[in-house]
Motif scaffolding. Structure first.
Motif, PDB file in Angstrom:
ATOM      1  N   GLU A  24     -25.545  76.911 -34.841  1.00 40.17           N
ATOM      2  CA  GLU A  24     -25.318  77.993 -33.818  1.00 40.17           C
ATOM      3  C   GLU A  24     -24.296  77.815 -32.988  1.00 40.17           C
ATOM      4  N   GLU A  25     -23.746  76.519 -32.796  1.00 37.69           N
ATOM      5  CA  GLU A  25     -22.914  76.000 -32.064  1.00 37.69           C
ATOM      6  C   GLU A  25     -21.388  76.312 -32.687  1.00 37.69           C
ATOM      7  N   SER A  26     -21.372  76.081 -33.791  1.00 37.87           N
ATOM      8  CA  SER A  26     -20.193  76.404 -34.550  1.00 37.87           C
ATOM      9  C   SER A  26     -19.826  77.940 -34.679  1.00 37.87           C
ATOM     10  N   LEU A  27     -20.826  78.539 -34.797  1.00 38.42           N
ATOM     11  CA  LEU A  27     -20.805  79.963 -34.975  1.00 38.42           C
ATOM     12  C   LEU A  27     -20.197  80.521 -33.473  1.00 38.42           C
ATOM     13  N   GLY A  28     -20.633  79.736 -32.579  1.00 36.48           N
ATOM     14  CA  GLY A  28     -20.122  80.415 -31.229  1.00 36.48           C
ATOM     15  C   GLY A  28     -18.540  79.911 -31.044  1.00 36.48           C
ATOM     16  N   ALA A  29     -18.357  78.985 -31.418  1.00 36.70           N
ATOM     17  CA  ALA A  29     -16.852  78.345 -31.382  1.00 36.70           C
ATOM     18  C   ALA A  29     -16.120  79.032 -32.397  1.00 36.70           C
ATOM     19  N   ALA A  30     -16.512  79.631 -33.530  1.00 35.41           N
ATOM     20  CA  ALA A  30     -15.970  80.343 -34.512  1.00 35.41           C
ATOM     21  C   ALA A  30     -15.147  79.224 -35.276  1.00 35.41           C
ATOM     22  N   GLN A  31     -15.284  78.367 -35.306  1.00 37.90           N
ATOM     23  CA  GLN A  31     -14.405  77.021 -36.169  1.00 37.90           C
ATOM     24  C   GLN A  31     -15.422  76.198 -36.614  1.00 37.90           C
ATOM     25  N   GLY A  32     -14.886  75.555 -37.685  1.00 40.58           N
ATOM     26  CA  GLY A  32     -15.719  74.427 -38.238  1.00 40.58           C
ATOM     27  C   GLY A  32     -15.196  73.961 -39.535  1.00 40.58           C
ATOM     28  N   VAL A  33     -15.946  72.998 -40.008  1.00 37.48           N
ATOM     29  CA  VAL A  33     -15.423  72.691 -41.325  1.00 37.48           C
ATOM     30  C   VAL A  33     -16.505  72.874 -42.541  1.00 37.48           C
ATOM     31  N   CYS A  34     -16.408  72.287 -43.745  1.00 35.72           N
ATOM     32  CA  CYS A  34     -17.459  72.490 -44.616  1.00 35.72           C
ATOM     33  C   CYS A  34     -18.883  72.252 -44.405  1.00 35.72           C
ATOM     34  N   GLN A  35     -18.885  71.215 -43.520  1.00 34.89           N
ATOM     35  CA  GLN A  35     -20.353  70.889 -42.975  1.00 34.89           C
ATOM     36  C   GLN A  35     -20.804  72.018 -42.334  1.00 34.89           C
ATOM     37  N   ASP A  36     -20.022  72.673 -41.397  1.00 37.60           N
ATOM     38  CA  ASP A  36     -20.297  73.638 -40.443  1.00 37.60           C
ATOM     39  C   ASP A  36     -20.779  74.959 -41.224  1.00 37.60           C
ATOM     40  N   HIS A  37     -19.820  75.390 -42.291  1.00 36.57           N
ATOM     41  CA  HIS A  37     -20.131  76.572 -43.067  1.00 36.57           C
ATOM     42  C   HIS A  37     -21.362  76.403 -43.754  1.00 36.57           C
ATOM     43  N   ALA A  38     -21.684  75.151 -44.439  1.00 39.20           N
ATOM     44  CA  ALA A  38     -22.756  74.919 -45.010  1.00 39.20           C
ATOM     45  C   ALA A  38     -24.066  75.284 -44.208  1.00 39.20           C
ATOM     46  N   HIS A  39     -24.016  74.591 -42.993  1.00 37.85           N
ATOM     47  CA  HIS A  39     -25.293  74.457 -42.104  1.00 37.85           C
ATOM     48  C   HIS A  39     -25.650  76.008 -41.566  1.00 37.85           C
ATOM     49  N   ILE A  40     -24.475  76.958 -41.609  1.00 38.63           N
ATOM     50  CA  ILE A  40     -24.592  78.212 -40.928  1.00 38.63           C
ATOM     51  C   ILE A  40     -25.356  79.229 -42.369  1.00 38.63           C
ATOM     52  N   PHE A  41     -24.828  78.423 -43.501  1.00 42.72           N
ATOM     53  CA  PHE A  41     -25.205  79.540 -44.596  1.00 42.72           C
ATOM     54  C   PHE A  41     -26.659  79.215 -44.907  1.00 42.72           C
ATOM     55  N   ILE A  42     -27.061  77.842 -44.788  1.00 44.73           N
ATOM     56  CA  ILE A  42     -28.327  77.354 -45.064  1.00 44.73           C
ATOM     57  C   ILE A  42     -29.321  78.021 -44.124  1.00 44.73           C
ATOM     58  N   GLY A  43     -29.116  77.955 -42.876  1.00 47.72           N
ATOM     59  CA  GLY A  43     -29.868  78.545 -41.909  1.00 47.72           C
ATOM     60  C   GLY A  43     -29.932  79.961 -42.071  1.00 47.72           C
ATOM     61  N   ALA A  44     -29.004  80.611 -42.372  1.00 45.39           N
ATOM     62  CA  ALA A  44     -29.175  82.207 -42.608  1.00 45.39           C
ATOM     63  C   ALA A  44     -30.086  82.509 -43.943  1.00 45.39           C
ATOM     64  N   ALA A  45     -29.552  81.739 -44.875  1.00 45.92           N
ATOM     65  CA  ALA A  45     -30.596  81.831 -46.290  1.00 45.92           C
ATOM     66  C   ALA A  45     -31.896  81.609 -45.850  1.00 45.92           C
ATOM     67  N   ARG A  46     -32.362  80.682 -45.264  1.00 49.56           N
ATOM     68  CA  ARG A  46     -34.027  80.468 -44.853  1.00 49.56           C
ATOM     69  C   ARG A  46     -34.298  81.630 -44.043  1.00 49.56           C
ATOM     70  N   LEU A  47     -33.458  82.287 -43.201  1.00 47.28           N
ATOM     71  CA  LEU A  47     -34.029  83.281 -42.380  1.00 47.28           C
ATOM     72  C   LEU A  47     -34.178  84.582 -43.303  1.00 47.28           C
ATOM     73  N   LEU A  48     -33.415  84.555 -44.564  1.00 44.61           N
ATOM     74  CA  LEU A  48     -33.641  85.643 -45.528  1.00 44.61           C
ATOM     75  C   LEU A  48     -34.746  85.185 -46.369  1.00 44.61           C
ATOM     76  N   GLY A  49     -35.700  84.051 -46.180  1.00 41.89           N
ATOM     77  CA  GLY A  49     -36.585  83.788 -47.012  1.00 41.89           C
ATOM     78  C   GLY A  49     -36.561  82.983 -48.293  1.00 41.89           C
ATOM     79  N   ARG A  50     -35.273  82.357 -48.285  1.00 43.29           N
ATOM     80  CA  ARG A  50     -34.684  81.696 -49.494  1.00 43.29           C
ATOM     81  C   ARG A  50     -34.638  80.266 -49.221  1.00 43.29           C
ATOM     82  N   PRO A  51     -35.388  79.213 -50.029  1.00 42.24           N
ATOM     83  CA  PRO A  51     -34.981  77.851 -49.979  1.00 42.24           C
ATOM     84  C   PRO A  51     -33.606  77.355 -50.221  1.00 42.24           C
ATOM     85  N   ALA A  52     -33.267  76.924 -49.044  1.00 42.85           N
ATOM     86  CA  ALA A  52     -31.753  76.343 -49.208  1.00 42.85           C
ATOM     87  C   ALA A  52     -31.582  74.752 -48.940  1.00 42.85           C
ATOM     88  N   ARG A  53     -30.497  74.143 -49.410  1.00 41.94           N
ATOM     89  CA  ARG A  53     -30.218  72.664 -49.344  1.00 41.94           C
ATOM     90  C   ARG A  53     -28.983  72.437 -48.974  1.00 41.94           C
TER      91      ARG A  53
END
Length: 271
Positions: free
Chosen positions: A157-186
């Motif tokens: 959520e913080e990196s989304l707010g900053a609109a900046q980040g690296v691969c770790q941040d991209h992965a965390h956002i994608f994982i959180g969103a995939a889980r919201l969609l009901g998909r197991p993610a790691r």
């Protein structure tokens, strides 16, 4: 493809360490799409206490820092054969059930920004893979790849707010969103051979989502592709903290300086 990897991590301390422990997840395992030919891990300033597979089946070494040490060096090197499987890792194995990867963590937990990102996807009509590729594109379009804008404690959520980040941040956002969609993610930590250089500043991170009929499928949001034969998987977990290459605690170390040297290159077969 055969990849040759050399990875040196050095921690320098401004004061002698009184006590310290480090957990190392720096040993790749042979699995779908990769076969470890050889791998060594050498230490300076620490002593190996135990080796084991953790609850995510990551090969883990526990080391203690030698009392009075002013530096710790970990040197990993080896060769790994890889194959392009279009990002498909295969069915789930291990100690943890799939539903475990639906739970959000402190680093992936959605807030209003992440929920809005997911709401913008046309998930109702699209196939799972189409939805996830659209999600990957949305994350990359929203969060510019910027070194130094975030750190290992920055949440999705913080990196989304900053609109900046690296691969770790991209992965965390994608994982959180995939889980919201009901998909197991790691989360996955590992190495990526870059096409334009051998020496790199750090390792890489990406995400995997479990899709019925395919199993775990990888998504490298930062590079807008699914992992191919240039990737080597080191460790997986619910987020960075589960799969971090090195974590630890130290007492009396003062200020810590980190130096990383990493080279990933293609090696011709027979060498």
């Amino acid at each position: 493809m055969r990849l040759s990897i050399s990875h040196t991590t050095r921690y320098g301390f401004s004061q002698p360490v009184a006590h310290g422990l480090q957990r190392l997840r720096l040993t790749p395992k042979s699995s779908h799409g990769q076969s470890v030919i050889d791998w060594t891990m050498d230490f300076e300033g620490v002593r190996l206490e135990a080796e084991y597979d953790d609850h995510h089946r990551n090969r883990t070494a526990l080391v203690s820092v030698e009392p009075g040490a002013t530096a710790v060096t970990v040197v990993c090197s080896g060769t790994v054969d890889t194959a392009d499987s279009a990002g498909i890792v295969g069915e789930h194995v291990g100690h943890l059930p799939l539903w475990h990867f639906l739970g959000q963590t402190e680093l992936t937990r959605p807030g209003p920004r992440l929920r809005a990102l997911v709401a913008g996807l046309d998930a109702a009509r699209a196939q799972p893979l189409e939805t996830l590729h659209a999600l990957s594109t949305a994350v990359r379009d929203t969060v510019a790849y910027t070194i130094g804008a975030t750190d290992v404690g920055t949440s999705a959520e913080e990196s989304l707010g900053a609109a900046q980040g690296v691969c770790q941040d991209h992965a965390h956002i994608f994982i959180g969103a995939a889980r919201l969609l009901g998909r197991p993610a790691r989360y996955v930590s590992g190495y990526l051979m870059m096409n334009d250089r051998i020496d790199q500043e750090a390792g890489h991170a990406w995400a995997e989502v479990h899709i019925p009929g395919l199993g775990w499928v990888g998504f490298d949001v930062s590079n807008a592709i699914s992992p191919d034969e240039r990737y080597v998987r080191l460790a997986t977990g619910c987020d960075y903290r589960d799969a971090a290459p090195i974590t630890g605690i130290s007492v009396g170390a003062g200020q810590t300086a980190l130096e990383v040297r990493l080279a990933v290159a293609q090696q011709m077969m027979g060498q």
